[in-house]
Design a protein around this motif. Structure first.
Motif, short mmCIF file in Angstrom:
data_model
loop_
_atom_site.label_atom_id
_atom_site.label_comp_id
_atom_site.label_asym_id
_atom_site.label_seq_id
_atom_site.Cartn_x
_atom_site.Cartn_y
_atom_site.Cartn_z
N VAL A 509 0.86 -1.17 0.00
CA VAL A 509 0.00 0.00 0.00
C VAL A 509 0.91 1.23 0.00
CG1 VAL A 509 -1.90 1.19 1.16
CG2 VAL A 509 -1.73 -1.31 1.27
N ASN A 510 1.04 1.86 -1.15
CA ASN A 510 2.02 2.92 -1.38
C ASN A 510 1.39 4.31 -1.15
OD1 ASN A 510 4.48 4.06 -2.08
ND2 ASN A 510 4.04 4.02 -4.28
N LYS A 511 2.26 5.29 -1.01
CA LYS A 511 1.89 6.72 -0.89
C LYS A 511 1.04 7.01 0.34
CE LYS A 511 2.03 7.39 -5.91
NZ LYS A 511 1.34 7.94 -7.10
N LEU A 512 1.30 6.28 1.44
CA LEU A 512 0.60 6.58 2.69
C LEU A 512 1.08 7.89 3.30
CD1 LEU A 512 0.15 3.16 4.56
CD2 LEU A 512 -1.64 4.70 3.75
N ASP A 513 2.25 8.35 2.92
CA ASP A 513 2.75 9.60 3.46
C ASP A 513 1.92 10.79 2.98
OD1 ASP A 513 3.70 8.98 0.90
OD2 ASP A 513 5.30 10.47 1.07
N THR A 514 1.22 10.62 1.82
CA THR A 514 0.39 11.72 1.30
C THR A 514 -0.90 11.89 2.08
OG1 THR A 514 -0.67 10.25 -0.30
CG2 THR A 514 1.35 11.38 -1.00
N GLU A 524 -9.09 0.08 5.33
CA GLU A 524 -10.13 0.04 4.30
C GLU A 524 -9.62 -0.61 3.02
OE1 GLU A 524 -12.83 3.16 1.63
OE2 GLU A 524 -11.43 3.90 3.16
N ILE A 525 -8.43 -0.20 2.62
CA ILE A 525 -7.84 -0.77 1.40
C ILE A 525 -7.57 -2.26 1.59
CG2 ILE A 525 -5.79 -0.72 -0.07
CD1 ILE A 525 -5.66 2.30 0.39
N SER A 526 -7.11 -2.64 2.77
CA SER A 526 -6.80 -4.05 3.04
C SER A 526 -8.06 -4.91 2.98
CB SER A 526 -6.13 -4.19 4.42
OG SER A 526 -4.94 -3.45 4.48
N GLN A 527 -9.14 -4.43 3.52
CA GLN A 527 -10.37 -5.23 3.53
C GLN A 527 -10.92 -5.43 2.11
OE1 GLN A 527 -13.09 -3.28 6.18
NE2 GLN A 527 -11.86 -3.67 8.03
N PHE A 532 -11.40 -9.13 -2.65
CA PHE A 532 -11.27 -9.39 -4.09
C PHE A 532 -10.27 -10.51 -4.38
CE2 PHE A 532 -8.45 -8.36 -7.72
CZ PHE A 532 -9.30 -8.76 -8.73
N LEU A 533 -9.13 -10.52 -3.69
CA LEU A 533 -8.12 -11.55 -3.95
C LEU A 533 -8.61 -12.93 -3.56
CD1 LEU A 533 -4.87 -9.68 -2.81
CD2 LEU A 533 -5.69 -10.07 -5.14
N LEU A 534 -9.39 -13.00 -2.49
CA LEU A 534 -9.95 -14.30 -2.11
C LEU A 534 -10.92 -14.80 -3.17
CD1 LEU A 534 -10.55 -13.74 1.72
CD2 LEU A 534 -8.79 -15.16 0.65
N SER A 535 -11.69 -13.90 -3.75
CA SER A 535 -12.60 -14.31 -4.82
C SER A 535 -11.84 -14.72 -6.08
CB SER A 535 -13.57 -13.17 -5.14
OG SER A 535 -12.86 -12.05 -5.67
N ALA A 536 -10.60 -14.23 -6.22
CA ALA A 536 -9.76 -14.60 -7.37
C ALA A 536 -9.00 -15.89 -7.12
CB ALA A 536 -8.79 -13.48 -7.68
N ASN A 537 -9.34 -16.61 -6.03
CA ASN A 537 -8.79 -17.92 -5.74
C ASN A 537 -7.40 -17.85 -5.11
OD1 ASN A 537 -9.19 -20.67 -5.55
ND2 ASN A 537 -8.35 -21.12 -7.60
N PHE A 538 -7.02 -16.72 -4.50
CA PHE A 538 -5.83 -16.66 -3.67
C PHE A 538 -6.18 -17.16 -2.27
CE2 PHE A 538 -4.38 -13.60 -6.87
CZ PHE A 538 -3.04 -13.97 -7.01
N GLN A 539 -5.25 -17.88 -1.65
CA GLN A 539 -5.47 -18.33 -0.28
C GLN A 539 -5.09 -17.21 0.70
OE1 GLN A 539 -3.49 -22.03 0.45
NE2 GLN A 539 -4.52 -23.10 -1.24
N LYS A 540 -5.78 -17.15 1.80
CA LYS A 540 -5.58 -16.07 2.76
C LYS A 540 -4.17 -16.07 3.34
CE LYS A 540 -7.77 -13.85 6.75
NZ LYS A 540 -8.88 -13.89 7.72
N LYS A 541 -3.60 -17.26 3.55
CA LYS A 541 -2.25 -17.33 4.12
C LYS A 541 -1.18 -16.83 3.16
CE LYS A 541 -1.43 -22.11 2.63
NZ LYS A 541 -1.05 -23.48 3.07
N ASN A 542 -1.51 -16.74 1.89
CA ASN A 542 -0.54 -16.28 0.89
C ASN A 542 -0.71 -14.80 0.55
OD1 ASN A 542 0.62 -18.85 0.67
ND2 ASN A 542 -0.85 -19.47 -0.92
N ILE A 543 -1.54 -14.06 1.33
CA ILE A 543 -1.76 -12.64 1.07
C ILE A 543 -1.19 -11.85 2.25
CG2 ILE A 543 -3.47 -10.86 0.60
CD1 ILE A 543 -5.39 -13.07 -0.33
N THR A 544 -0.34 -10.86 1.93
CA THR A 544 0.28 -10.02 2.96
C THR A 544 0.19 -8.57 2.54
OG1 THR A 544 1.86 -11.80 3.44
CG2 THR A 544 2.35 -9.61 4.31
N PHE A 545 -0.12 -7.66 3.52
CA PHE A 545 -0.23 -6.22 3.26
C PHE A 545 0.91 -5.50 3.96
CE2 PHE A 545 -4.47 -7.81 2.45
CZ PHE A 545 -4.91 -7.06 1.39
#
Length: 776
Positions: A509-514, A524-527, A532-545
């Motif tokens: 998640v880039n440009k948080l300094d702005t 909000e962005i993470s949720q 969306f990524l879970l619906s695209a068939n990514f597993q939750k353990k393989n997603i990092t923010f």
């Protein structure tokens, strides 16, 4: 001065010199360039190989002329030369058939043609002596047969002397007459006829006086008197009517000598002569008196080889096999087989066991990740900051980039220029093609694949995703930018990398300094992104923010010192999260597969080099490779890994191969290199399991596989599949596949593409991705 005087005083030489086509004109033929010579040489070898046995029917000059004419088109050249060889074979076969005919008609025509020659049955004592040709047997005569020219006294005297000389040597007489036919000397014509062999009697055909005779022209004499007629005719003649003035002429009796020793050697064993000797007369048809085979003994080369073998055996060395003059057919065949050379030079190979060498080598883990996201999300700037903070790029280079960027009014693009090296990329401020760079941590060696975010360059993004082990999704946290990106390339890129086989994804998640490091915005962005990524068939353990700032460098390599940020985030930095990634399993045991990502000239000693990721298998220097879809074979001269020469390479590594024995025209970006023992096959049609991004139906599509994209069409929809089980849903065949559904489809291609089961493909139509999946 008048006009005619002006014209008269013109100097034509000077005027022609001023003309552009005068002295400067050069009609000499332009010399062929070195590149054309190399093309002709390589093309000649290829054409000879494709012609096979037909290559003996055409010359090398004809091959090169054809290649030059068809602009090095091998297929057209081979087709043309095959036609030439076929025509020449027909001519030779026709000559063989007509050269050994039998029958009365052929015998008569040949006897009529060569009846006036004297090279028949030369006596033994006159062998190796060439006899001058006799006078023609037929001459036009204006008077009756009885009125023949009379021999002069000088001619009679010469014939008499010649007769006596022949009687003293061989006891036989030969009558030679160049200007008179049927001449009888001293009434001994019968004796002469008895000495002629019966099998060499020529068949006589009546010829009229008006028919032109072959040979020398007849010379009339003023004092011509009728000669004495022969009491016995050589053959019966039919009587002619008295009204017919043109009378047939008698064929003279000609002595025919035996063939010489040279003629016996060259012609006596010819089947055509021995079989047809009784039918018609030919030159040198007499059987040789010496029946010894001149080739029965050892040749001079055999004698020399035998002497060398004997000398080397005396010294204890190994020489060529001894030959005692009794060579058998198998010995000759073995000798010829031993002399055959391999036209394709091969590079030396150490025959290493690559997998064992790889296990022994103490190396870091290797991983490739692709950076994806919406346009202007800050992907290139973030990777430039990462490389700068890790000292991969020095301060001097960054200062130069910043100075150049300020001149263009884009001072914030200095870090992005670390990866965006193209002039167009820098002027437009967007990434166009895949940018590659590398860095290393304490545990892993990473290769960055910076993908373009603009929708016009999605095919280049697909090429980068096909080489990645995992992905870094960059999201712009600015107000409104995240929402527009989620509806744009953020969503498409995430779906594409998942369909290309990527299972792990890190969301930066880039440009948080702005937005003053707002935790609420990050949550909000993470949720929304996670759903969306879970619906695209990514597993939750393989997603990092990971929250970060690419321009300032906060939480990229070093932790941020902002109090607002550190109050709510204590997790790892982006590099730490990359380093915590588990090693990816490589397809080391599978057959060799390497997709070409770039083709270039590696140097003077390496005129043809290719680079790319080794998808499966292993290779080493000296191995043979098969390039598909061209089907051309080549050899590895050397291998470079991280710009250093290495003896071998394994799956997962980005390497550079320096190739030999292949023309660059047979290679293009996207081709697949494989082992000749287990080659990848070319396909013009395939069946795939496709996840639909849009409405999918029988339609025209562009098929993308890595850097290859070929026009094709969806020929048939087999049916839809259950996402959980993967089984075919029973029922009617669907006419349209809706977005989000998985279907099995049959796709036809307009050109051959190297494809096999398990490969990932993407289907696009008019700039939009309509589906992606796996080849079955």
């Amino acid at each position: 001065m008048s006009r005619h005087r002006l014209v008269k005083n013109l100097d034509l030489d000077n005027e022609l010199d001023d003309f552009e086509g005068g002295k400067d004109y050069d009609d000499t033929e332009e010399e062929i360039s070195e590149a054309d010579k190399e093309h002709l040489r390589a093309g000649t070898l290829e054409v000879k190989e494709m012609l096979g046995d037909a290559a003996n029917q055409v010359s090398e000059k004809e091959i090169q002329d054809s290649l030059w004419h068809y602009y090095y088109d091998i297929e057209k050249t081979v087709n043309y030369l095959l036609g030439v060889a076929e025509r020449r074979n027909k001519v030779e076969q026709k000559k063989k058939k007509t050269g050994c005919l039998s029958g009365s008609e052929t015998a008569l025509s040949f006897a009529k043609f060569s009846g006036d020659s004297t090279l028949f049955n030369i006596p033994v004592e006159r062998q190796s002596i060439l006899v001058a040709p006799m006078t023609p047997t037929e001459r036009p005569q204006s008077g009756p047969l009885e009125e023949k020219p009379k021999m002069s006294k000088l001619q009679v005297l010469a014939a008499s002397r010649k007769k006596k000389a022949q009687e003293q040597k061989a006891g036989s007489m030969e009558l030679i007459s160049k200007d008179v036919k049927g001449l009888t000397i001293n009434g001994k014509e019968d004796a002469v006829r008895k000495q002629i062999p019966e099998r060499q009697d020529v068949s006589m055909e009546p010829n009229t006086a008006k028919q032109p005779a072959r040979g020398f022209p007849f010379r009339k004499r003023k004092d011509s008197n009728p000669h004495e007629k022969s009491p016995k005719a050589p053959s019966p003649r039919p009587k002619k009517p008295e009204a017919q003035e043109d009378m047939p002429m008698e064929v003279p009796v000609v002595m025919k000598a035996e063939p010489s020793a040279f003629a016996n050697t060259m012609f006596s064993s010819t089947a055509c002569l021995t079989d047809t000797a009784s039918l018609f007369t030919m030159l040198y048809v007499a059987k040789p008196t010496n029946t010894a085979d001149p080739f029965s003994g050892p040749s001079p080369d055999d004698i020399v080889i035998a002497a060398q073998s004997k000398a080397s055996s005396n010294k204890g060395g190994k020489g060529p096999p001894k030959t005692n003059g009794e060579k058998k057919a198998d010995q000759i065949a073995n000798g010829i087989e031993a002399m055959k050379l391999d036209n394709t030079p091969r590079a030396t190979s150490k025959n290493l066991e690559v997998l064992k060498e790889y296990e022994k080598a103490e190396k870091k883990n290797e991983a490739n990740f692709v950076v994806i996201g919406h346009v202007d999300a800050g992907k290139s700037t973030m990777m430039g900051r990462l490389l700068y903070d890790l000292d991969v790029v020095d301060q001097r280079t960054i200062d130069r980039y910043r100075k150049d960027a300020e001149k263009m009014g884009k001072s914030s693009f200095a870090l992005a220029w670390v990866l965006d090296q193209g002039t167009e990329e820098r002027s437009r401020g967007v990434t166009i093609d895949i940018a590659m760079n590398k860095f290393a941590t304490s545990k892993t060696k990473f290769i960055i694949l910076d993908a373009p975010g603009h929708k016009d360059f999605v095919p280049n993004m697909i090429a980068g995703a096909a080489q990645a082990d995992f992905a870094v999704l960059v999201i712009d946290a600015s107000t409104g930018s995240f929402e527009s990106g989620l509806q744009g390339q953020t969503k498409e890129h995430a779906l594409l990398v998942r369909s290309m086989g990527v299972q792990r994804i890190i969301v930066a998640v880039n440009k948080l300094d702005t937005i003053n490091w707002s935790q609420d915005r990050f949550d909000e962005i993470s949720q929304q992104t996670s759903a969306f990524l879970l619906s695209a068939n990514f597993q939750k353990k393989n997603i990092t923010f990971i929250p970060c700032s690419g321009l300032q460098g906060d939480n990229i390599v070093r932790k941020s010192t902002e109090a607002v940020f550190t109050s709510w985030y204590t997790g790892p930095t982006l590099v730490e999260e990359l380093d915590n990634s588990e090693p990816v399993l490589r397809a080391l045991e599978k057959p060799l597969r390497m997709t070409i990502a770039d083709i270039f000239r590696g140097g003077v000693q390496n005129p043809l080099s290719v680079s790319g990721r080794l998808d499966a298998g292993s290779l080493q220097t000296g191995d043979a490779l098969l390039a598909q879809p061209s089907g051309e074979k080549c050899y590895i001269k050397s291998i470079d890994l991280d710009e250093q020469p290495v003896p071998w390479a394994v799956a997962g590594q980005h390497i550079t191969l320096h190739l030999a024995d292949i023309d660059p025209i047979h290679l293009k970006i996207g081709d697949v290199l494989s082992s000749p023992a287990s080659p990848i096959k070319n396909a013009e049609s395939f069946t795939a399991k496709i996840l639909a991004f849009g409405f999918l139906m029988p339609m025209k599509v562009d098929v993308h596989r890595g850097r290859v994209h070929v026009p094709g069409r969806v020929k048939r929809l087999v049916g839809t599949l259950d996402k959980t089980t993967g089984d075919l849903v029973k029922g009617k065949k669907p006419r349209v596949v809706k977005p989000g559904m998985v279907a099995r489809v049959v796709v036809d291609l307009d050109a051959q593409v190297p494809l096999e089961s398990g490969m990932r493909v993407v289907l696009r139509d008019e700039g939009e991705t309509v589906g992606s999946g796996v080849v079955e």
